[in-house]
Design a protein around this motif. Structure first.
Motif, PDB file in Angstrom:
ATOM      1  N   UNK A 178       0.827  -1.205   0.000  1.00  0.00           N
ATOM      2  CA  UNK A 178       0.000   0.000   0.000  1.00  0.00           C
ATOM      3  C   UNK A 178       0.867   1.263   0.000  1.00  0.00           C
ATOM      4  N   UNK A 179       1.933   1.243   0.779  1.00  0.00           N
ATOM      5  CA  UNK A 179       2.827   2.402   0.834  1.00  0.00           C
ATOM      6  C   UNK A 179       3.559   2.600  -0.490  1.00  0.00           C
ATOM      7  N   UNK A 180       4.034   1.506  -1.087  1.00  0.00           N
ATOM      8  CA  UNK A 180       4.730   1.613  -2.371  1.00  0.00           C
ATOM      9  C   UNK A 180       3.772   1.976  -3.498  1.00  0.00           C
ATOM     10  N   UNK A 181       2.486   1.678  -3.313  1.00  0.00           N
ATOM     11  CA  UNK A 181       1.499   2.019  -4.342  1.00  0.00           C
ATOM     12  C   UNK A 181       1.458   3.508  -4.633  1.00  0.00           C
ATOM     13  N   UNK A 182       1.734   4.327  -3.630  1.00  0.00           N
ATOM     14  CA  UNK A 182       1.755   5.776  -3.840  1.00  0.00           C
ATOM     15  C   UNK A 182       2.911   6.171  -4.748  1.00  0.00           C
ATOM     16  N   UNK A 183       4.046   5.510  -4.576  1.00  0.00           N
ATOM     17  CA  UNK A 183       5.190   5.775  -5.454  1.00  0.00           C
ATOM     18  C   UNK A 183       4.910   5.286  -6.869  1.00  0.00           C
ATOM     19  N   UNK A 184       4.265   4.137  -6.979  1.00  0.00           N
ATOM     20  CA  UNK A 184       3.917   3.603  -8.294  1.00  0.00           C
ATOM     21  C   UNK A 184       3.046   4.588  -9.063  1.00  0.00           C
ATOM     22  N   UNK A 185       2.092   5.191  -8.372  1.00  0.00           N
ATOM     23  CA  UNK A 185       1.195   6.152  -9.023  1.00  0.00           C
ATOM     24  C   UNK A 185       1.945   7.413  -9.431  1.00  0.00           C
ATOM     25  N   UNK A 186       2.863   7.869  -8.579  1.00  0.00           N
ATOM     26  CA  UNK A 186       3.595   9.116  -8.840  1.00  0.00           C
ATOM     27  C   UNK A 186       4.619   8.945  -9.949  1.00  0.00           C
ATOM     28  N   UNK A 187       5.336   7.823  -9.964  1.00  0.00           N
ATOM     29  CA  UNK A 187       6.462   7.647 -10.888  1.00  0.00           C
ATOM     30  C   UNK A 187       6.159   6.640 -12.002  1.00  0.00           C
ATOM     31  N   UNK A 188       4.912   6.229 -12.129  1.00  0.00           N
ATOM     32  CA  UNK A 188       4.495   5.332 -13.220  1.00  0.00           C
ATOM     33  C   UNK A 188       5.383   4.091 -13.312  1.00  0.00           C
ATOM     34  N   UNK A 189       5.461   3.359 -12.231  1.00  0.00           N
ATOM     35  CA  UNK A 189       6.279   2.144 -12.181  1.00  0.00           C
ATOM     36  C   UNK A 189       5.525   1.063 -11.414  1.00  0.00           C
TER      37      UNK A 189
END
Length: 295
Positions: A115-126
């Motif tokens: 869940x925490x990494x999901x925010x990075x995935x959304x921001x950096x498209x990864x």
């Protein structure tokens, strides 16, 4: 008997005697309670080890303590099923008043990290792929920039109950990492041996706060082999004084809960240095045994 013949009672002395008796009784009761708690703790450990599944998976990651008949469980286990097996094993032990279960489940921790990494995935498209083994998080994936690799590592390490992060995320176009990142966690007071038999005692562990892994230890000892010590005694030479040195975890070839072994000999001084506290800071002042690298 006349009044002047009646023996006088020293009430102060009587009170002190009674107080000493009460203290002795309290001490004996305390010893009995402590012995009973130790017996329960041993029985709980044996009950956990008798479970074939737990013995092969989670047994070494569970810490058991007992106080006044209350069993406290802490550590990391793989799943809800493991937690149930632990509780069933503990309940088979008599004379337990209560169970305080503070075990951390890998499957729940996996969801938190994702869940925490999901925010990075959304921001950096990864996209990151995560796994958790007894609190140690591994992250895989391909990203566009090195900064995202570091952000993912710090993000996962920031989750409570994460013991450490193995970061296998790489930048697109870069080569795959050829070496495995190990999660080694020395214990304060553990003995670490050099190849020539010299050894030191772990005094502190040095943790990189970005991934929570131990990257070095401080060891205290004389760091000379037994032959040198014997020659010093025979020749009347001054014994080598004890030192406090810093040894990188990259030099550790094997580690258990009671001892560790290095790749180097004690005379390879270029591979370790005297401990310099100015190079580190305490991340949590209340934890004297843990210090962290300066960023």
């Amino acid at each position: 008997m006349f009044p002047d013949q009646i023996p006088r009672i020293n009430y102060a002395k009587f009170s002190r005697c009674e107080e000493r008796k009460q203290m002795k009784d309290a001490g004996e009761d305390s010893d009995l309670i402590r012995k009973a708690d130790m017996a329960i703790e041993e029985a709980v450990s044996q009950a956990l080890s008798r479970d074939d599944v737990l013995r092969m998976t989670d047994f070494n990651e569970i810490d058991v303590s007992v106080k006044h008949g209350i069993v406290y469980l802490s550590g990391h286990v793989m799943s809800t099923a493991s937690q149930s097996r632990v509780e069933n094993a503990v309940l088979s032990v008599p004379d337990i008043l209560e169970i305080k279960n503070n075990l951390v489940l890998d499957d729940g921790l996996t969801l938190e990290v994702a869940a925490a990494l999901g925010k990075l995935e959304h921001t950096y498209s990864c996209k990151f792929f995560t796994g958790v083994s007894h609190g140690v998080v591994s992250i895989n994936g391909v990203v566009d920039r090195q900064n995202t690799v570091w952000l993912a590592e710090k993000c996962a390490a920031g989750i409570p109950n994460v013991r450490g992060v193995i970061n296998n995320v790489r930048v697109a176009g870069s080569a795959l990492k050829s070496h495995n990142q190990l999660f080694l966690q020395p214990i304060i007071g553990e003995t670490i041996y050099f190849l020539d038999g010299a050894f030191g005692i772990v005094k502190q562990v040095i943790i990189n706060p970005n991934h929570r892994r131990v990257i070095a230890v401080t060891m205290q000892g004389k760091f000379t082999n037994q032959q040198y010590e014997l020659n010093s005694l025979v020749d009347g030479k001054t014994p080598v004084p004890e030192q406090l040195i810093t040894v990188s975890m990259t030099l550790v070839r094997y580690l258990t809960r009671v001892s560790g072994f290095l790749y180097i000999r004690s005379n390879e001084r270029n591979r370790y240095v005297d401990f310099d506290p100015a190079s580190f800071f305490r991340r949590k002042p209340e934890l004297d045994s843990t210090i962290s690298l300066l960023p």
